[in-house]
Structure formats: C-alpha cells, structure tokens
Design an enzyme around this catalytic site. Structure first.
Site, PDB file in Angstrom:
ATOM      1  N   ASP A 172       8.941  -4.093  -3.607  1.00  0.00           N
ATOM      2  CA  ASP A 172       7.582  -3.532  -3.673  1.00  0.00           C
ATOM      3  C   ASP A 172       7.523  -2.378  -4.674  1.00  0.00           C
ATOM      4  O   ASP A 172       6.673  -2.360  -5.571  1.00  0.00           O
ATOM      5  CB  ASP A 172       7.127  -3.021  -2.298  1.00  0.00           C
ATOM      6  CG  ASP A 172       6.795  -4.149  -1.346  1.00  0.00           C
ATOM      7  OD1 ASP A 172       7.161  -5.301  -1.640  1.00  0.00           O
ATOM      8  OD2 ASP A 172       6.186  -3.870  -0.293  1.00  0.00           O
ATOM      9  N   ALA A 194       3.940   1.837  -1.074  1.00  0.00           N
ATOM     10  CA  ALA A 194       4.622   2.084  -2.356  1.00  0.00           C
ATOM     11  C   ALA A 194       3.616   2.515  -3.421  1.00  0.00           C
ATOM     12  O   ALA A 194       3.911   3.389  -4.243  1.00  0.00           O
ATOM     13  CB  ALA A 194       5.369   0.833  -2.798  1.00  0.00           C
ATOM     14  N   SER A 198       0.813  -1.222   0.000  1.00  0.00           N
ATOM     15  CA  SER A 198       0.000   0.000   0.000  1.00  0.00           C
ATOM     16  C   SER A 198       0.848   1.274   0.000  1.00  0.00           C
ATOM     17  O   SER A 198       0.582   2.212  -0.766  1.00  0.00           O
ATOM     18  CB  SER A 198      -0.922  -0.044   1.227  1.00  0.00           C
ATOM     19  OG  SER A 198      -1.235   1.239   1.652  1.00  0.00           O
TER      20      SER A 198
HETATM   21  C1  MEV Z   1       7.450  -6.814   1.863  1.00  0.00           C
HETATM   22  O1  MEV Z   1       6.472  -6.690   0.868  1.00  0.00           O
HETATM   23  C2  MEV Z   1       8.520  -7.759   1.421  1.00  0.00           C
HETATM   24  C3  MEV Z   1       9.636  -8.011   2.430  1.00  0.00           C
HETATM   25  O2  MEV Z   1      10.513  -8.969   1.826  1.00  0.00           O
HETATM   26  C4  MEV Z   1      10.378  -6.754   2.778  1.00  0.00           C
HETATM   27  C5  MEV Z   1      11.217  -6.212   1.635  1.00  0.00           C
HETATM   28  O3  MEV Z   1      11.498  -6.934   0.678  1.00  0.00           O
HETATM   29  O4  MEV Z   1      11.620  -5.046   1.738  1.00  0.00           O
HETATM   30  C6  MEV Z   1       9.092  -8.621   3.711  1.00  0.00           C
END
Ligand code: MEV
Length: 311
Positions: A149, A107, A105
């Site tokens: 993301d 990003a 959300s």
């Molecule tokens: C978050 O959507 C994904 C994680 O791997 C964190 C990241 O990659 O920055 C948990």
C-alpha cells in the site's frame, strides 16, 4: 499555505498472498485523494493536526512512546527523522478515501501529512525516506503489512510488488478499464490479515497451496497485462483470484454477490480488492459496458462506483 496530497490505491491481483512473499499487482487510484494543507501558527502554539470533516484537533508533542493515534505517530516520525522539534504549524487534513474501504486510506493520509510537514520544515522527504516512514505507520494500523500500500501510494506508479524487494514497474500492453465499487462496509485489514495468518498456521499445507496458487496467477496476470489485449483470460484470472481469496475467508456475501452481478452484466471478471470482508471490488470491463455495469452494481448494493483506466 500549500496543499500536499496522496492518492488511494487499488490492488489488481495478489492481496493477502503478498504478505507471504508472493507477488501482487497494484495501481494508484487517483479519483480518491488525501490532502493536507500546512499553515503557519502563532508563536508558541505548537504543531496541531485538524480533521477538516470531524473538526477534531490533535496536538503533537515530541513524545518518545509510540502513540495509538496514527496521525500523531506519522508527525512524530517526521520530526524524529529530521531531528526537529514540533514547529508552530497547523496541518489540516481532508480525505475522500473511504476508511476501511480497501483503498489504502491510512497510507495515503500518512503520506500526504508527512509530505506537508517535511516541506513546511524545509526538508521535503525523498520517495525512499517517505516510503519507509509510511510503512512504519502502516505497521501500527495493520501489524504485519507487506508494504504494497505505502509503495504504490508514495511512488504513484502501477507496481509489481514482492515483499522486501524493490518495487518493479511494468508495461501495460493495451489500456484496461476497471469499474471500482465500494461495498460501503468498513472492514479491518489488521483483522483479515490476522485471520488468514491463523488459518495458515493451523494448516500450512492447505493454505500454503492456496497462497502459492495466487502467486502463480499473479505472474500470469503480469505477462498478460504486458502482452495487452487478453481481457478474457485476465477476467478469468480475476474470478479465480476471488475464489481463492474466498477460500482464505476474506470475502463476504455482499462481495460475492456484487462480483457475480458484475460477471452477469458482461464484465470479463471481478474480484474483491484489498483486505476484503467489505471494502471494495473491481471488475474488468469494456468501456462502453461500464455505465450499465455501474448501475447494476449500485442496484445490487454497492454504495459508489468509479472508472479506473490502467495504461
Ligand atoms: C491490503 O491493502 C493488502 C493486504 O495484502 C495486506 C498487505 O499487503 O499488507 C491484504
């Protein structure tokens, strides 16, 4: 007035391990969108950002300090990159992406806002410039984000992502149907990423091996997705990926229960998606099983479900 948008994202394989340099696979999730409209404001009124749902209005000053507020920071980064003062403009934000839901959300909201503001200033940002600026806002949200993301949300393409490398696209050999479910539990990615970091620093041999195992599994998943038609093996990899995320402490009783329910209902496999401890999960399914699977997941505690086709 013009509307600019950005989609949510779903991580298919490799979250958390991606922070440590392992690959991850993610896709845009277009059923959920952040949208920002830009409307000229009266002379001298400056730049404001209005949350359509909350009604909250934020005023953007050309301050130099990094603000706590991610929306103000996103706007300031665009002004700084373009070397412009705040225009007389109202940006109105709408988003149906659950916050803390594992859908990226933050990003998506940043990307939509930056697209709207740069376009209103007559200098729409390139994909590369936008991606770099959204990443800086992600750092405010998450501390040490891998960049997956913002990359998948800005380029709106399925990606095979390795931190610090240009994102790779990949071929989908045969369409895959995923059921996406929201636990309704909002969880902080900053916290889960920080907790995994503490575990890793406390016992690098043990947690490093789990992270490396996730990386290996992502490489196999990519090969299977490209070859097409290997739903059973892909489902197994999803189940293993979920178990390894559990070993990294980022699952929850509800996520485990919903993943188990999905498997009992005939899904090929299921795993949490995103930061974990809440947020969302995905299950790989045959399309004709999806309605019964969605019903079972809602009865088991999911607050919302969607279908997502990867093709
Ligand atoms: C978050 O959507 C994904 C994680 O791997 C964190 C990241 O990659 O920055 C948990």
């Amino acid at each position: 007035m013009h509307a600019y948008s950005a989609p949510a994202k779903i991580i298919l394989f490799g979250e958390h391990a991606v922070v440590y340099g392992e690959p991850a696979i993610a896709a845009p999730f277009r059923a959920l969108q952040a949208q920002v409209t830009a409307t000229p404001a009266p002379y001298g009124s400056g730049l404001s950002i209005i949350g359509a749902a909350s009604g909250v209005t934020l005023h953007v000053s050309p301050a130099n300090d990094t603000p706590d507020n991610a929306l103000i920071y996103a706007a300031q980064l665009v002004l700084e990159a373009l070397g412009k003062p705040p225009p007389d403009l109202t940006l109105e934000l709408r988003s149906d992406i659950p916050i803390g839901g594992g859908f990226g959300s933050g990003a998506a909201v940043s990307a939509a806002l930056m697209r709207a503001l740069s376009a209103a200033l007559g200098a729409p940002l390139s994909g590369e410039a936008l991606n770099a600026l959204v990443y800086r806002v992600e750092q405010l949200h998450h501390g040490t984000p891998s960049g997956i993301d913002n990359t998948v949300i800005v380029y709106e393409q399925p990606v095979y992502f390795v931190r610090g490398e240009p994102p790779q696209t990949f071929r989908v050999g045969a369409p895959l149907t995923f059921l996406v479910a929201d636990t309704g539990v909002s969880a902080s990615t900053r916290e889960t990423v920080g907790d995994v970091r503490r575990l890793y620093e406390g016992d690098q041999a043990h947690y490093g091996a789990i992270i490396a195992e996730i990386g290996e599994l992502v490489r196999r998943a990519r090969a299977l997705i490209e070859a097409g038609g290997a739903c059973e093996e892909l489902g197994e990899l999803m189940n293993t990926n979920h178990a390894l995320l559990r070993a990294l402490s980022v699952s929850s009783a509800l996520l485990d229960h919903l993943c188990a329910t999905a498997r009992q209902q005939g899904a090929y496999g299921a795993k949490l998606s995103g930061g974990g401890r809440g947020g969302s999960l995905i299950a790989l399914t045959e399309p004709d099983l999806a309605p019964a699977l969605a019903k079972a997941l809602r009865e088991a505690g999911a607050v919302q479900t969607w279908l997502m086709q990867l093709e």
